[in-house]
Design an enzyme around this catalytic site. Structure first.
Site, short mmCIF file in Angstrom:
data_model
loop_
_atom_site.label_atom_id
_atom_site.label_comp_id
_atom_site.label_asym_id
_atom_site.label_seq_id
_atom_site.Cartn_x
_atom_site.Cartn_y
_atom_site.Cartn_z
N LYS A 84 -12.73 14.10 4.08
CA LYS A 84 -13.89 13.97 3.64
C LYS A 84 -14.73 13.02 4.41
O LYS A 84 -14.40 11.96 5.00
CB LYS A 84 -13.52 13.11 2.42
CG LYS A 84 -14.11 12.39 1.59
CD LYS A 84 -13.81 11.61 0.23
CE LYS A 84 -13.95 10.65 1.06
NZ LYS A 84 -14.41 9.35 0.21
N GLU B 272 -20.00 14.70 0.78
CA GLU B 272 -19.86 13.62 0.08
C GLU B 272 -21.18 13.11 -0.26
O GLU B 272 -21.77 11.77 0.75
CB GLU B 272 -18.66 12.61 -0.74
CG GLU B 272 -18.95 11.51 -1.41
CD GLU B 272 -18.00 10.37 -1.49
OE1 GLU B 272 -16.95 10.77 -0.53
OE2 GLU B 272 -17.48 9.88 -2.34
N ARG C 146 0.82 -1.19 -0.05
CA ARG C 146 -0.10 0.01 -0.14
C ARG C 146 0.61 0.94 0.19
O ARG C 146 0.51 2.35 -0.63
CB ARG C 146 -1.02 -0.33 1.25
CG ARG C 146 -1.85 -1.37 1.44
CD ARG C 146 -2.90 -0.92 2.09
NE ARG C 146 -2.82 -1.43 3.67
CZ ARG C 146 -2.76 -2.08 4.49
NH1 ARG C 146 -2.76 -3.34 3.83
NH2 ARG C 146 -2.29 -2.04 5.70
N LYS D 184 -18.64 16.88 -3.12
CA LYS D 184 -18.41 16.04 -4.04
C LYS D 184 -19.85 14.86 -4.41
O LYS D 184 -19.43 13.60 -3.33
CB LYS D 184 -16.98 15.15 -2.88
CG LYS D 184 -17.32 13.47 -4.53
CD LYS D 184 -15.58 13.40 -2.89
CE LYS D 184 -15.59 11.79 -3.78
NZ LYS D 184 -13.86 11.40 -3.38
P1 13P Z 1 -14.63 6.90 -7.08
O1 13P Z 1 -13.80 7.71 -7.69
O2 13P Z 1 -14.19 5.54 -7.27
O3 13P Z 1 -16.79 6.60 -6.62
O4 13P Z 1 -14.40 7.14 -5.31
C1 13P Z 1 -14.56 8.64 -5.05
C2 13P Z 1 -14.21 8.47 -3.62
O5 13P Z 1 -13.60 8.89 -2.83
C3 13P Z 1 -15.54 8.18 -3.00
O6 13P Z 1 -15.31 8.66 -1.70
#
Ligand code: 13P
Length: 340
Positions: A137, A178, A47, A220
């Site tokens: 986030k 998000e 990772r 987002k």
């Molecule tokens: P994806 O673009 O693969 O949907 O991932 C974005 C993300 O940070 C989801 O929390």
């Protein structure tokens, strides 16, 4: 600097034409799944090596203004001892951190989930900030089904997202809010539009209630698309029209940037859809950009395969997607650019 100055400087550094955000914050179970799908063994070292590869890609700062990291990465170092956070900073990329603690079933709302992680968040944010994180986030998810999402899930997740955002701003950390309406299922694009509008409407109500400063947050969201298993596909122009319509109806003009997630779209779809919005709609109040994980990382991860000999090719695959999405942010992407 005051927390207000911190917020302002972070927004200035993250919201730039032709640039977007790299989401590299997959939790350990999620990255394990993604690695296994392409035959890479998943452990702390692979990772670290993989994320170092992404952040040390020459020129990546031309297209990526921010990176969302997972907690583990915040404490990791490159081969030469440089903290990975510092690697990002040197490339001109603002480091951020996923702070939610994943999903739990929402009681009395079968099929719906609520995101956990508010307990102790102020203390955790202070620690992350000391390690160099300037934004955060938090992801809420909404599955579309015959009875989902329920009003209860829409209201509860909005409340939690707004509380998270308010706590972040108090700490001088820019929140990425998000709300993700999932692509899974056979629902049509119309249903996705209806649900996305309802979800975002509620989120902005809650943000107002919790006195979140809209100037210092990023949204987002998902794009408005048909379910993965829906027979009727939608061309970029339709995705753009419906997505922009929902954003106009729900997202306050004070929000500086909307950075879409890729959510299971192919890398090419993610670029084409973002491009259509920026090409066909001018003079929108917000920047429309990207915050992709899979659509930026699938090609480099598959190319790398965990082998040092493939690192250069993997970085080339990564910067190609970053560059094409940077062009899509400007409305200058063309499908023909996928060749070569
Ligand atoms: P994806 O673009 O693969 O949907 O991932 C974005 C993300 O940070 C989801 O929390």
């Amino acid at each position: 600097m005051s927390t207000q100055d911190d917020l302002q400087a972070t927004i200035r550094d993250m919201v730039q034409r032709g640039k977007g955000i790299l989401a590299a914050d997959e939790s350990t179970p999620t990255i394990t799944k993604r690695f296994q799908a392409v035959g890479i063994e998943c452990n702390e070292e692979t990772r670290r090596t993989y994320r170092q590869l992404l952040l040390s890609t020459p020129g990546i700062g031309d297209y990526i203004a921010g990176v969302i990291l997972f907690e583990e990465t915040l404490g990791q170092k490159a081969d030469d001892g440089t903290p990975l956070v510092e690697l990002a900073r040197r490339a001109g990329i603002v480091p951020g951190i996923k702070v939610d603690k994943g999903l739990a079933g929402l009681a009395n709302a079968p099929g719906d989930k609520v995101t956990q992680g508010l307990d102790g968040l102020p203390e955790r944010l202070a620690g992350y900030k000391a390690q160099g994180a300037r934004f955060a986030k938090w992801r809420a998810v909404y599955a579309i089904g015959p009875a989902n999402p329920t009003r209860l899930a829409i209201e509860t997740n909005a409340e939690v997202l707004a509380r998270y955002a308010a706590i972040c701003q108090e700490a001088g950390i820019v929140p990425i809010v998000e709300p993700e309406v999932l692509i899974d299922g056979d629902h049509d694009i119309e249903q996705c539009e209806t649900v996305t509008e309802a979800v975002q409407h509620e989120v902005f109500h809650a943000l107002k209630r919790h006195r979140v400063q809209l100037e210092y947050m990023l949204l987002k969201p998902n794009m408005v698309v048909p379910g993965k298993a829906c027979a009727a596909k939608a061309p970029p122009e339709e995705v753009a029209e419906r997505t922009v319509r929902v954003m106009r109806r729900t997202v306050a003009a004070a929000v500086p940037s909307v950075n879409f997630l890729s959510g299971g779209l192919t890398p090419q779809e993610a670029s084409a859809f973002l491009n259509a919005m920026n090409r066909d709609y001018r003079n929108l109040p917000w920047l429309l950009s990207f915050s992709y994980a899979r659509a930026l990382q699938e090609p480099p991860m598959a190319t790398w395969q965990g082998k040092a000999a493939n690192a250069g090719a993997a970085q080339a695959a990564f910067i190609k997607r970053a560059r094409l999405n940077g062009l899509a942010q400007r409305g200058e992407y063309q499908a023909a650019m996928e060749q070569g």
